[in-house]
Design a protein around this motif. Sequence first.
Motif, PDB file in Angstrom:
ATOM      1  N   LEU A  31       0.859  -1.182   0.000  1.00  0.00           N
ATOM      2  CA  LEU A  31       0.000   0.000   0.000  1.00  0.00           C
ATOM      3  C   LEU A  31       0.893   1.228   0.000  1.00  0.00           C
ATOM      4  O   LEU A  31       1.780   1.361   0.850  1.00  0.00           O
ATOM      5  N   THR A  32       0.679   2.118  -0.971  1.00  0.00           N
ATOM      6  CA  THR A  32       1.432   3.368  -0.948  1.00  0.00           C
ATOM      7  C   THR A  32       0.553   4.461  -0.354  1.00  0.00           C
ATOM      8  O   THR A  32      -0.665   4.479  -0.550  1.00  0.00           O
ATOM      9  N   LEU A  33       1.174   5.352   0.417  1.00  0.00           N
ATOM     10  CA  LEU A  33       0.487   6.478   1.022  1.00  0.00           C
ATOM     11  C   LEU A  33       1.081   7.730   0.407  1.00  0.00           C
ATOM     12  O   LEU A  33       2.284   7.976   0.531  1.00  0.00           O
ATOM     13  N   VAL A  34       0.237   8.481  -0.282  1.00  0.00           N
ATOM     14  CA  VAL A  34       0.739   9.636  -1.007  1.00  0.00           C
ATOM     15  C   VAL A  34      -0.039  10.883  -0.606  1.00  0.00           C
ATOM     16  O   VAL A  34      -1.214  10.796  -0.228  1.00  0.00           O
ATOM     17  N   GLY A  35       0.631  12.022  -0.668  1.00  0.00           N
ATOM     18  CA  GLY A  35      -0.027  13.281  -0.326  1.00  0.00           C
ATOM     19  C   GLY A  35       1.039  14.325  -0.076  1.00  0.00           C
ATOM     20  O   GLY A  35       2.218  13.997   0.037  1.00  0.00           O
ATOM     21  N   PRO A  36       0.623  15.589   0.040  1.00  0.00           N
ATOM     22  CA  PRO A  36       1.594  16.658   0.239  1.00  0.00           C
ATOM     23  C   PRO A  36       2.291  16.550   1.599  1.00  0.00           C
ATOM     24  O   PRO A  36       1.813  15.842   2.495  1.00  0.00           O
ATOM     25  N   SER A  37       3.393  17.260   1.731  1.00  0.00           N
ATOM     26  CA  SER A  37       4.114  17.315   2.994  1.00  0.00           C
ATOM     27  C   SER A  37       3.169  17.809   4.087  1.00  0.00           C
ATOM     28  O   SER A  37       2.399  18.748   3.876  1.00  0.00           O
ATOM     29  N   GLY A  38       3.165  17.161   5.228  1.00  0.00           N
ATOM     30  CA  GLY A  38       2.329  17.586   6.340  1.00  0.00           C
ATOM     31  C   GLY A  38       0.944  16.964   6.349  1.00  0.00           C
ATOM     32  O   GLY A  38       0.111  17.307   7.190  1.00  0.00           O
ATOM     33  N   SER A  39       0.685  16.020   5.424  1.00  0.00           N
ATOM     34  CA  SER A  39      -0.660  15.430   5.369  1.00  0.00           C
ATOM     35  C   SER A  39      -0.818  14.202   6.269  1.00  0.00           C
ATOM     36  O   SER A  39      -1.823  13.486   6.168  1.00  0.00           O
ATOM     37  N   GLY A  40       0.167  13.957   7.124  1.00  0.00           N
ATOM     38  CA  GLY A  40      -0.020  12.940   8.165  1.00  0.00           C
ATOM     39  C   GLY A  40       0.487  11.544   7.836  1.00  0.00           C
ATOM     40  O   GLY A  40       0.319  10.615   8.628  1.00  0.00           O
ATOM     41  N   LYS A  41       1.146  11.409   6.682  1.00  0.00           N
ATOM     42  CA  LYS A  41       1.578  10.076   6.232  1.00  0.00           C
ATOM     43  C   LYS A  41       2.580   9.440   7.193  1.00  0.00           C
ATOM     44  O   LYS A  41       2.431   8.287   7.585  1.00  0.00           O
ATOM     45  N   SER A  42       3.617  10.219   7.561  1.00  0.00           N
ATOM     46  CA  SER A  42       4.644   9.674   8.465  1.00  0.00           C
ATOM     47  C   SER A  42       4.056   9.341   9.828  1.00  0.00           C
ATOM     48  O   SER A  42       4.407   8.334  10.442  1.00  0.00           O
ATOM     49  N   THR A  43       3.165  10.196  10.275  1.00  0.00           N
ATOM     50  CA  THR A  43       2.525   9.961  11.571  1.00  0.00           C
ATOM     51  C   THR A  43       1.758   8.645  11.549  1.00  0.00           C
ATOM     52  O   THR A  43       1.876   7.827  12.475  1.00  0.00           O
ATOM     53  N   VAL A  48       2.155   2.472  13.421  1.00  0.00           N
ATOM     54  CA  VAL A  48       2.179   1.012  13.244  1.00  0.00           C
ATOM     55  C   VAL A  48       3.324   0.371  14.031  1.00  0.00           C
ATOM     56  O   VAL A  48       3.210  -0.756  14.482  1.00  0.00           O
ATOM     57  N   ASN A  49       4.432   1.100  14.213  1.00  0.00           N
ATOM     58  CA  ASN A  49       5.498   0.528  15.048  1.00  0.00           C
ATOM     59  C   ASN A  49       5.604   1.243  16.407  1.00  0.00           C
ATOM     60  O   ASN A  49       6.605   1.105  17.114  1.00  0.00           O
ATOM     61  N   ARG A  50       4.562   1.974  16.721  1.00  0.00           N
ATOM     62  CA  ARG A  50       4.424   2.625  18.028  1.00  0.00           C
ATOM     63  C   ARG A  50       5.485   3.666  18.334  1.00  0.00           C
ATOM     64  O   ARG A  50       5.780   3.923  19.512  1.00  0.00           O
ATOM     65  N   THR A  68      -1.237  -3.388  23.204  1.00  0.00           N
ATOM     66  CA  THR A  68      -1.077  -4.362  24.290  1.00  0.00           C
ATOM     67  C   THR A  68       0.161  -5.233  24.089  1.00  0.00           C
ATOM     68  O   THR A  68       0.457  -6.094  24.907  1.00  0.00           O
ATOM     69  N   GLN A  69       0.870  -5.014  22.966  1.00  0.00           N
ATOM     70  CA  GLN A  69       2.030  -5.868  22.675  1.00  0.00           C
ATOM     71  C   GLN A  69       3.323  -5.229  23.153  1.00  0.00           C
ATOM     72  O   GLN A  69       3.424  -4.016  23.270  1.00  0.00           O
ATOM     73  N   ASP A  70       4.308  -6.078  23.374  1.00  0.00           N
ATOM     74  CA  ASP A  70       5.626  -5.609  23.753  1.00  0.00           C
ATOM     75  C   ASP A  70       6.245  -4.847  22.564  1.00  0.00           C
ATOM     76  O   ASP A  70       6.289  -5.367  21.455  1.00  0.00           O
ATOM     77  N   GLU A  71       6.706  -3.615  22.809  1.00  0.00           N
ATOM     78  CA  GLU A  71       7.206  -2.776  21.719  1.00  0.00           C
ATOM     79  C   GLU A  71       8.397  -3.391  21.005  1.00  0.00           C
ATOM     80  O   GLU A  71       8.528  -3.296  19.785  1.00  0.00           O
ATOM     81  N   VAL A  72       9.296  -3.979  21.757  1.00  0.00           N
ATOM     82  CA  VAL A  72      10.508  -4.560  21.175  1.00  0.00           C
ATOM     83  C   VAL A  72      10.139  -5.731  20.255  1.00  0.00           C
ATOM     84  O   VAL A  72      10.603  -5.825  19.121  1.00  0.00           O
ATOM     85  N   GLU A  73       9.250  -6.583  20.749  1.00  0.00           N
ATOM     86  CA  GLU A  73       8.771  -7.711  19.949  1.00  0.00           C
ATOM     87  C   GLU A  73       8.080  -7.219  18.687  1.00  0.00           C
ATOM     88  O   GLU A  73       8.298  -7.740  17.599  1.00  0.00           O
ATOM     89  N   LEU A  74       7.236  -6.214  18.856  1.00  0.00           N
ATOM     90  CA  LEU A  74       6.490  -5.656  17.738  1.00  0.00           C
ATOM     91  C   LEU A  74       7.449  -5.167  16.654  1.00  0.00           C
ATOM     92  O   LEU A  74       7.311  -5.488  15.475  1.00  0.00           O
ATOM     93  N   ARG A  75       8.446  -4.385  17.057  1.00  0.00           N
ATOM     94  CA  ARG A  75       9.366  -3.779  16.084  1.00  0.00           C
ATOM     95  C   ARG A  75      10.271  -4.804  15.441  1.00  0.00           C
ATOM     96  O   ARG A  75      10.728  -4.625  14.317  1.00  0.00           O
ATOM     97  N   ARG A  76      10.539  -5.872  16.145  1.00  0.00           N
ATOM     98  CA  ARG A  76      11.382  -6.940  15.596  1.00  0.00           C
ATOM     99  C   ARG A  76      10.731  -7.547  14.359  1.00  0.00           C
ATOM    100  O   ARG A  76      11.403  -8.006  13.454  1.00  0.00           O
ATOM    101  N   GLY A  77       9.417  -7.552  14.330  1.00  0.00           N
ATOM    102  CA  GLY A  77       8.706  -8.123  13.174  1.00  0.00           C
ATOM    103  C   GLY A  77       8.431  -7.121  12.072  1.00  0.00           C
ATOM    104  O   GLY A  77       7.736  -7.430  11.114  1.00  0.00           O
TER     105      GLY A  77
END
Length: 228
Positions: A31-43, A48-50, A68-77
């Motif tokens: 899925l690509t997320l497109v839009g002008p700078s400041g439109s919230g894409k990075s946020t 998704v990785n908290r 509810t998931q462990d952040e380290v575990e989440l980011r590892r995936g």
Amino acid sequence: MIRFDGVGKTYADGTVAVERLDLDVAEHELLTLVGPSGSGKSTLLRMVNRLVEPTTGRVLVDGSDIATQDEVELRRGMGYVIQHVGLFPHRTVSQNIATVPRLLGWDRRRTAARVEELLTLVRLDPALHGPRYPHELSGGQRQRVGVARALATNPRVMLMDEPFGAVDPEGRRSLQEEFGRIHDELGTTVLLVTHDIDEAVLLGDRVAVFSQGGRLEQVAPPVTVLTR
Ligand code: ADP
Ligand code: ADP
């Protein structure tokens, strides 16, 4: 596989970065997320990785609320690639790619085999397989190393924020095409942020179009986006 359920983000200073949205991303989808700078894409990506916590709603992965998931575990995936990948300057190309496998306790042989595989996958010049350091590489080569590093442990999800944005135009096209091929081959679920509509249309199975104020305007296959 990834579900945004009424997800919105207003920063502490009152900036509405993402308006409440519902969106499902299928397994293996790019899925690509497109839009002008400041439109919230990075946020949105960082929720998704908290790296950012939503102010409303929930992000679900395989039906489970990531809060509810462990952040380290989440980011590892989840692989994460940003515009300037930030390779470790005092580590060689191979050592950079090997970082997470080594942290996870993979032995040298398994790690070395994986590094070779990844260098081939991202089509890095074999001359670079030796002890090269990031400063000896072009911008495009550095991004390839960043992609390889993010793929090292076979994440199910790749989060990519303007991954080719800092690469010169010729290098960018070949990187885009190769990433498309890698995605076809691996079937990783990918969210890719770009402000380049051509890139969004070239790579996306679907394209999510954002506008100023963090509003999701439409989510559609590339053909539909082109003809509107
Ligand atoms: P994009 O990725 O589309 O450029 P961002 O998600 O970076 O958009 O930013 C969306 C909006 O939120 C912008 O107005 C930006 O200035 C604001 N913003 C981003 N991060 C923060 C923050 N940490 N604090 C306050 N406002 C922020
Ligand atoms: P990106 O390239 O991902 O859009 P930026 O270069 O806009 O990110 O922002 C870099 C960092 O500053 C990010 O961590 C972002 O969250 C933060 N940031 C962006 N805009 C603002 C803002 N208006 N107020 C506070 N922090 C911000």
